[in-house]
Design an enzyme around this catalytic site. Structure first.
Site, PDB file in Angstrom:
ATOM      1  CD  GLU A  95      -2.828   1.451   2.280  1.00  0.00           C
ATOM      2  OE1 GLU A  95      -3.644   2.387   2.205  1.00  0.00           O
ATOM      3  OE2 GLU A  95      -2.801   0.631   3.224  1.00  0.00           O
TER       4      GLU A  95
ATOM      5  CD  GLU B 147       2.091   8.188   4.869  1.00  0.00           C
ATOM      6  OE1 GLU B 147       2.557   9.319   4.609  1.00  0.00           O
ATOM      7  OE2 GLU B 147       1.050   7.734   4.354  1.00  0.00           O
TER       8      GLU B 147
ATOM      9  CG  ASP C  74       9.583   9.013  -3.553  1.00  0.00           C
ATOM     10  OD1 ASP C  74       8.555   8.437  -3.927  1.00  0.00           O
ATOM     11  OD2 ASP C  74      10.114   9.944  -4.199  1.00  0.00           O
TER      12      ASP C  74
ATOM     13  CG  ASP D  93      -2.807  16.007  -2.423  1.00  0.00           C
ATOM     14  OD1 ASP D  93      -3.709  16.542  -3.104  1.00  0.00           O
ATOM     15  OD2 ASP D  93      -2.077  16.645  -1.647  1.00  0.00           O
TER      16      ASP D  93
ATOM     17  CE  LYS E 117      -5.314  26.465  -5.676  1.00  0.00           C
ATOM     18  NZ  LYS E 117      -4.422  27.487  -5.071  1.00  0.00           N
TER      19      LYS E 117
ATOM     20  CG  ASP F  55     -12.733  11.715  -0.621  1.00  0.00           C
ATOM     21  OD1 ASP F  55     -11.824  12.098  -1.389  1.00  0.00           O
ATOM     22  OD2 ASP F  55     -12.832  12.105   0.559  1.00  0.00           O
TER      23      ASP F  55
ATOM     24  CG  PHE G 196      -9.471  10.174   3.650  1.00  0.00           C
ATOM     25  CD1 PHE G 196      -9.151  11.505   3.442  1.00  0.00           C
ATOM     26  CD2 PHE G 196      -8.510   9.342   4.187  1.00  0.00           C
ATOM     27  CE1 PHE G 196      -7.901  11.994   3.766  1.00  0.00           C
ATOM     28  CE2 PHE G 196      -7.255   9.814   4.511  1.00  0.00           C
ATOM     29  CZ  PHE G 196      -6.949  11.152   4.295  1.00  0.00           C
ATOM     30  CD  GLU G 197     -15.828   4.271   2.150  1.00  0.00           C
ATOM     31  OE1 GLU G 197     -16.754   3.700   1.561  1.00  0.00           O
ATOM     32  OE2 GLU G 197     -14.730   3.730   2.388  1.00  0.00           O
TER      33      GLU G 197
END
Length: 240
Positions: free
Chosen positions: A70, A95, A122, A145, A149, A181, A220-221
Site C-alpha cells: 500500500e 508512508e 518515497d 492527494d 488545481k 472520494d 476519508f470515506e
C-alpha cells in the site's frame, strides 16, 4: 509522482538532470506518546531500509505468501485492519509522514502482527529499487492527494508512467486497486488507467467497481459520506 519534462540549463550551457516532481508534501507533525513508542520500539523491527537491489521478501517474512503493498497508508488504520484480518497474507506499507508510521507501528506492536513491514520513504524509490518485477499480488492506493488545481495536476501520482511501473511490479493477474472520494479525480484515474497498456478493468461496465468488502471504511470515506460525497473504487488487473 511524475517526471518533470523541463531540463534546466546551467550558466555554462550544459543541461542539468531534471528532478522528478513528487506527488507528496512532507508535513511536520507532533508525535503522540504511542506514535513515538511505535517508532522507537517497532522501527528497528519493522521498518525496512531502502535497498539498491530487489529485496527477498520471502526471507523478510520467513515464508512465501500473497503480498500486498500500500502506498500512502496515512495513519495506518486500514492497513492494520487488513493485515489483522488476513494473517495468511503479507503486507508492505509505504508512508513518508512520520506520525503515521509511528501510529501504524504502535498498532503492529499492540496487536502482535507479524505480517506487516514498512518503508518510510518515497514510494517510487521503493518500487524502483526494492520490489522485484512480477512479485506483487496487489498494490493499493487509497485516497491519494488529488491536487485539485489544474497547474498541480502534474503532481498527481496516477500518471501513465506510474501505471507502467506498477504493472511491472504486479504478478500476471495482480490487481492495482485505487480509491478516491473526489469524483473528478476518479474520472481522471479512470482515463489514465484505461489508456495504460497491459491492464484490464475489472468493472463490468468499464468504469468503477462496487465498494470492495476487503477495503476498510476510512476516515476519508466517513467524511465524504457526511458531506454527501461518494467514493469511487477502481480495480485494474495486469493481463501481460
Amino acid at each position: 509522482m511524475t517526471e518533470s519534462h523541463d531540463t534546466p540549463i546551467t550558466s555554462d550551457g550544459e543541461a542539468r538532470p531534471h528532478r522528478r516532481i513528487k506527488s507528496f508534501v512532507m508535513r511536520a507533525g507532533r508525535m503522540t506518546e504511542g506514535q513515538q513508542r511505535g517508532l522507537d520500539q517497532g522501527g528497528p523491527l519493522y521498518i525496512l531500509p531502502l535497498a539498491d537491489s530487489p529485496v527477498d521478501y520471502d526471507q523478510v517474512f520467513g515464508r512465501s505468501a500473497p503480498r500486498t503493498l500500500e502506498i500512502g497508508f496515512g495513519m495506518g488504520h486500514s492497513l492494520l485492519e487488513m493485515a489483522a484480518a488476513a494473517p495468511e497474507q503479507d503486507f508492505i506499507g509505504v508512508e513518508v509522514h512520520r506520525p503515521g508510521v509511528g501510529a501504524l507501528l504502535n498498532g503492529v506492536l499492540t496487536q502482535g502482527l507479524k505480517n506487516l513491514r514498512v518503508y518510510d520513504c518515497d514510494a517510487i524509490e521503493v518500487l524502483n529499487r526494492c520490489v522485484a518485477d512480477n512479485s506483487l499480488d496487489r498494490l493499493m492506493l487509497f485516497f491519494p492527494d488529488p491536487w485539485h488545481k489544474a497547474r498541480h495536476h502534474k503532481r498527481r501520482i496516477v500518471q501513465l508512467e506510474f501505471a507502467e511501473l506498477v504493472r511491472r511490479k504486479l504478478k500476471p493477474g495482480g490487481v492495482f486497486h485505487m480509491a478516491t472520494d473526489w469524483e473528478p479525480y476518479a474520472e481522471y484515474m479512470l482515463e489514465v488507467m484505461s489508456a495504460a497498456p497491459g491492464y484490464r478493468n475489472r468493472a463490468a461496465d468499464g468504469t468503477y467497481v462496487p465498494r470492495p468488502e476487503e477495503r476498510p471504511i476510512t476516515k476519508f470515506e466517513r467524511r465524504g459520506e457526511r458531506l454527501g460525497h461518494g467514493v469511487w473504487d477502481l480495480k485494474f488487473e495486469k493481463v501481460d
